[in-house]
Scaffold this motif. Structure first.
Motif, PDB file in Angstrom:
ATOM      1  N   GLU A   1      43.727  53.341  37.010  1.00  0.00           N
ATOM      2  CA  GLU A   1      43.573  54.305  38.106  1.00  0.00           C
ATOM      3  C   GLU A   1      44.458  53.921  39.287  1.00  0.00           C
ATOM      4  N   LEU A   2      44.550  52.632  39.588  1.00  0.00           N
ATOM      5  CA  LEU A   2      45.311  52.189  40.751  1.00  0.00           C
ATOM      6  C   LEU A   2      46.813  52.260  40.506  1.00  0.00           C
ATOM      7  N   ILE A   3      47.261  51.904  39.309  1.00  0.00           N
ATOM      8  CA  ILE A   3      48.702  51.916  39.040  1.00  0.00           C
ATOM      9  C   ILE A   3      49.238  53.348  38.998  1.00  0.00           C
ATOM     10  N   ALA A   4      48.351  54.325  38.794  1.00  0.00           N
ATOM     11  CA  ALA A   4      48.778  55.720  38.787  1.00  0.00           C
ATOM     12  C   ALA A   4      49.243  56.171  40.165  1.00  0.00           C
ATOM     13  N   ARG A   5      48.832  55.461  41.213  1.00  0.00           N
ATOM     14  CA  ARG A   5      49.239  55.847  42.569  1.00  0.00           C
ATOM     15  C   ARG A   5      49.943  54.728  43.328  1.00  0.00           C
ATOM     16  N   CYS A   6      50.228  53.614  42.641  1.00  0.00           N
ATOM     17  CA  CYS A   6      50.927  52.494  43.270  1.00  0.00           C
ATOM     18  C   CYS A   6      52.061  52.021  42.364  1.00  0.00           C
ATOM     19  N   ASP A   7      53.045  51.349  42.953  1.00  0.00           N
ATOM     20  CA  ASP A   7      54.172  50.826  42.177  1.00  0.00           C
ATOM     21  C   ASP A   7      53.868  49.458  41.563  1.00  0.00           C
ATOM     22  N   TYR A   8      53.069  48.663  42.266  1.00  0.00           N
ATOM     23  CA  TYR A   8      52.761  47.305  41.821  1.00  0.00           C
ATOM     24  C   TYR A   8      51.284  47.027  42.053  1.00  0.00           C
ATOM     25  N   ILE A   9      50.750  46.085  41.254  1.00  0.00           N
ATOM     26  CA  ILE A   9      49.345  45.718  41.384  1.00  0.00           C
ATOM     27  C   ILE A   9      49.217  44.194  41.511  1.00  0.00           C
ATOM     28  N   VAL A  10      48.411  43.781  42.471  1.00  0.00           N
ATOM     29  CA  VAL A  10      47.966  42.388  42.578  1.00  0.00           C
ATOM     30  C   VAL A  10      46.483  42.366  42.255  1.00  0.00           C
ATOM     31  N   ALA A  11      46.081  41.495  41.349  1.00  0.00           N
ATOM     32  CA  ALA A  11      44.677  41.397  40.948  1.00  0.00           C
ATOM     33  C   ALA A  11      44.020  40.216  41.646  1.00  0.00           C
TER      34      ALA A  11
ATOM     35  N   LEU B   1      38.148  37.508  34.287  1.00  0.00           N
ATOM     36  CA  LEU B   1      38.564  38.825  33.821  1.00  0.00           C
ATOM     37  C   LEU B   1      39.986  39.157  34.273  1.00  0.00           C
ATOM     38  N   CYS B   2      40.361  38.749  35.474  1.00  0.00           N
ATOM     39  CA  CYS B   2      41.717  39.009  35.959  1.00  0.00           C
ATOM     40  C   CYS B   2      42.754  38.195  35.199  1.00  0.00           C
ATOM     41  N   CYS B   3      42.377  37.003  34.747  1.00  0.00           N
ATOM     42  CA  CYS B   3      43.289  36.221  33.913  1.00  0.00           C
ATOM     43  C   CYS B   3      43.558  36.950  32.598  1.00  0.00           C
ATOM     44  N   GLN B   4      42.518  37.532  32.035  1.00  0.00           N
ATOM     45  CA  GLN B   4      42.720  38.323  30.819  1.00  0.00           C
ATOM     46  C   GLN B   4      43.606  39.529  31.104  1.00  0.00           C
ATOM     47  N   LEU B   5      43.392  40.167  32.252  1.00  0.00           N
ATOM     48  CA  LEU B   5      44.210  41.319  32.630  1.00  0.00           C
ATOM     49  C   LEU B   5      45.675  40.926  32.755  1.00  0.00           C
ATOM     50  N   ALA B   6      45.949  39.738  33.282  1.00  0.00           N
ATOM     51  CA  ALA B   6      47.329  39.282  33.460  1.00  0.00           C
ATOM     52  C   ALA B   6      48.064  39.157  32.135  1.00  0.00           C
ATOM     53  N   LEU B   7      47.325  38.998  31.051  1.00  0.00           N
ATOM     54  CA  LEU B   7      47.932  38.918  29.725  1.00  0.00           C
ATOM     55  C   LEU B   7      48.167  40.289  29.108  1.00  0.00           C
ATOM     56  N   ASP B   8      47.465  41.296  29.615  1.00  0.00           N
ATOM     57  CA  ASP B   8      47.498  42.623  28.997  1.00  0.00           C
ATOM     58  C   ASP B   8      48.224  43.680  29.810  1.00  0.00           C
ATOM     59  N   ARG B   9      48.376  43.471  31.103  1.00  0.00           N
ATOM     60  CA  ARG B   9      48.988  44.474  31.970  1.00  0.00           C
ATOM     61  C   ARG B   9      49.969  43.792  32.933  1.00  0.00           C
ATOM     62  N   PRO B  10      51.032  44.521  33.345  1.00  0.00           N
ATOM     63  CA  PRO B  10      51.964  43.955  34.339  1.00  0.00           C
ATOM     64  C   PRO B  10      51.271  43.770  35.685  1.00  0.00           C
ATOM     65  N   LEU B  11      51.384  42.582  36.256  1.00  0.00           N
ATOM     66  CA  LEU B  11      50.830  42.289  37.573  1.00  0.00           C
ATOM     67  C   LEU B  11      51.911  41.667  38.449  1.00  0.00           C
ATOM     68  N   LEU B  12      51.944  42.084  39.702  1.00  0.00           N
ATOM     69  CA  LEU B  12      52.841  41.447  40.660  1.00  0.00           C
ATOM     70  C   LEU B  12      52.335  40.062  41.031  1.00  0.00           C
ATOM     71  N   GLY B  13      51.023  39.909  41.094  1.00  0.00           N
ATOM     72  CA  GLY B  13      50.436  38.622  41.455  1.00  0.00           C
ATOM     73  C   GLY B  13      48.997  38.539  41.004  1.00  0.00           C
ATOM     74  N   LEU B  14      48.488  37.303  41.007  1.00  0.00           N
ATOM     75  CA  LEU B  14      47.127  37.010  40.558  1.00  0.00           C
ATOM     76  C   LEU B  14      46.503  36.047  41.560  1.00  0.00           C
ATOM     77  N   ILE B  15      45.341  36.425  42.088  1.00  0.00           N
ATOM     78  CA  ILE B  15      44.641  35.589  43.073  1.00  0.00           C
ATOM     79  C   ILE B  15      43.250  35.298  42.533  1.00  0.00           C
ATOM     80  N   LEU B  16      42.941  34.018  42.367  1.00  0.00           N
ATOM     81  CA  LEU B  16      41.687  33.585  41.770  1.00  0.00           C
ATOM     82  C   LEU B  16      40.827  32.896  42.824  1.00  0.00           C
ATOM     83  N   LEU B  17      39.660  33.458  43.083  1.00  0.00           N
ATOM     84  CA  LEU B  17      38.732  32.929  44.081  1.00  0.00           C
ATOM     85  C   LEU B  17      37.568  32.255  43.357  1.00  0.00           C
ATOM     86  N   ALA B  18      37.535  30.933  43.383  1.00  0.00           N
ATOM     87  CA  ALA B  18      36.480  30.167  42.712  1.00  0.00           C
ATOM     88  C   ALA B  18      36.225  30.678  41.296  1.00  0.00           C
ATOM     89  N   PRO B  19      37.264  30.794  40.464  1.00  0.00           N
ATOM     90  CA  PRO B  19      37.083  31.333  39.114  1.00  0.00           C
ATOM     91  C   PRO B  19      36.126  30.462  38.309  1.00  0.00           C
TER      92      PRO B  19
END
Length: 266
Positions: free
Chosen positions: A93-103, A112-130
């Motif tokens: 939903e977000l990439i449909a209206r944005c050029d880049y995504i940071v998770a 879950l965001c680490c898994q997303l980084a393997l499956d979808r293009p991400l500009l960046g990944l920020i992990l808070l107490a994963p």
């Protein structure tokens, strides 16, 4: 998930009222920030960070994972695949209206965001107490205990913590969902060396839910060339409402703006 004891006590949620903590979006620029909350929690725990990043000009989507933010029985009926499907749907939903995504993922949201980084293009990944290293001695028994115990009640201190900060979270955790969390962590952790997304990790040194020093192992295991680890000395688990939150917000904005500058010049 937030806990001040090695493992919660057994309990029931028969009298727990329904809560309502919906997902929300804030329109902004062409870079979107997807924020993913933690286990048994809700979008409320990431709203302060989301609002800060929106003020900096980014489009924000704080999603609600399947089974969360409604009723404990909904969570008992959900599983790790449902949770991840929520993340993918939020991304799409977000990439449909944005050029880049940071998770951005907090606790289980980080897994879950680490898994997303393997499956979808991400500009960046920020992990808070994963939550790759849950601070509970018997957590490895979760797949078996989940068959025997309907709900694990959170400690009174944990429940008071959420109320103090106006956060919505279930007062207990379904045994079946804890088993799903355990399996999710076991599935994603071996994949960390395959992640190449630029990554920023934050760990609270007073965290009672996730082992604080697990951030060092996570840093080593990530395959990202551009990565850093920040230790927040005064923070417990929900980093967005802890005493170091202002530093977290500023460092996160700085990290995202650096990524944005690179994206727009290449």
């Amino acid at each position: 998930m937030h806990s001040s004891s090695p493992l919660p006590s057994i309990g029931s949620d028969a009298t727990v009222p329904k809560i309502h903590a919906p997902a929300y979006t804030l329109s902004g620029g062409s870079i979107g920030i997807l924020l993913v909350h933690g286990f048994s929690a809700s979008p409320t725990e990431l709203r302060p960070l989301g609002e800060h990043l929106h003020r900096a000009g980014y489009s924000i989507s704080v999603l609600r994972l399947a089974g969360h933010g409604t009723n404990i029985d909904d969570m008992a009926r959900s599983n790790a695949h449902d949770w991840y499907d929520s993340v993918v749907a939020g991304y799409d939903e977000l990439i449909a209206r944005c050029d880049y995504i940071v998770a951005v993922g907090l606790s289980m949201g980080g897994v879950l965001c680490c898994q997303l980084a393997l499956d979808r293009p991400l500009l960046g990944l920020i992990l808070l107490a994963p939550s790759f290293a849950v601070n509970a001695r018997l957590f490895f028994l979760a797949p078996y205990l989940g068959l025997l115990i309907r709900h694990w009640s959170k400690s009174p201190e944990s429940i008071a913590y959420y109320r103090q900060h106006d956060l919505f979270s279930y007062p207990s955790m379904p045994g079946s969902a804890l088993a799903q969390l355990y399996r999710l962590i076991r599935r994603v952790r071996p994949l960390l060396p395959r992640i190449e997304t630029p990554c920023k990790i934050f760990m609270g040194m007073r965290d009672s839910t996730v082992v604080p020093h697990s951030g060092f192992a996570l840093f080593r295991e990530l395959g990202s060339r551009r990565k850093s680890l920040a230790l927040l000395p005064n923070s417990n688990h929900i980093l967005t409402v802890e005493p170091d939150a202002a530093r977290l917000f500023a460092d996160t904005e700085r990290f995202v703006s650096g990524l944005a500058a690179l994206a727009t010049t290449t």
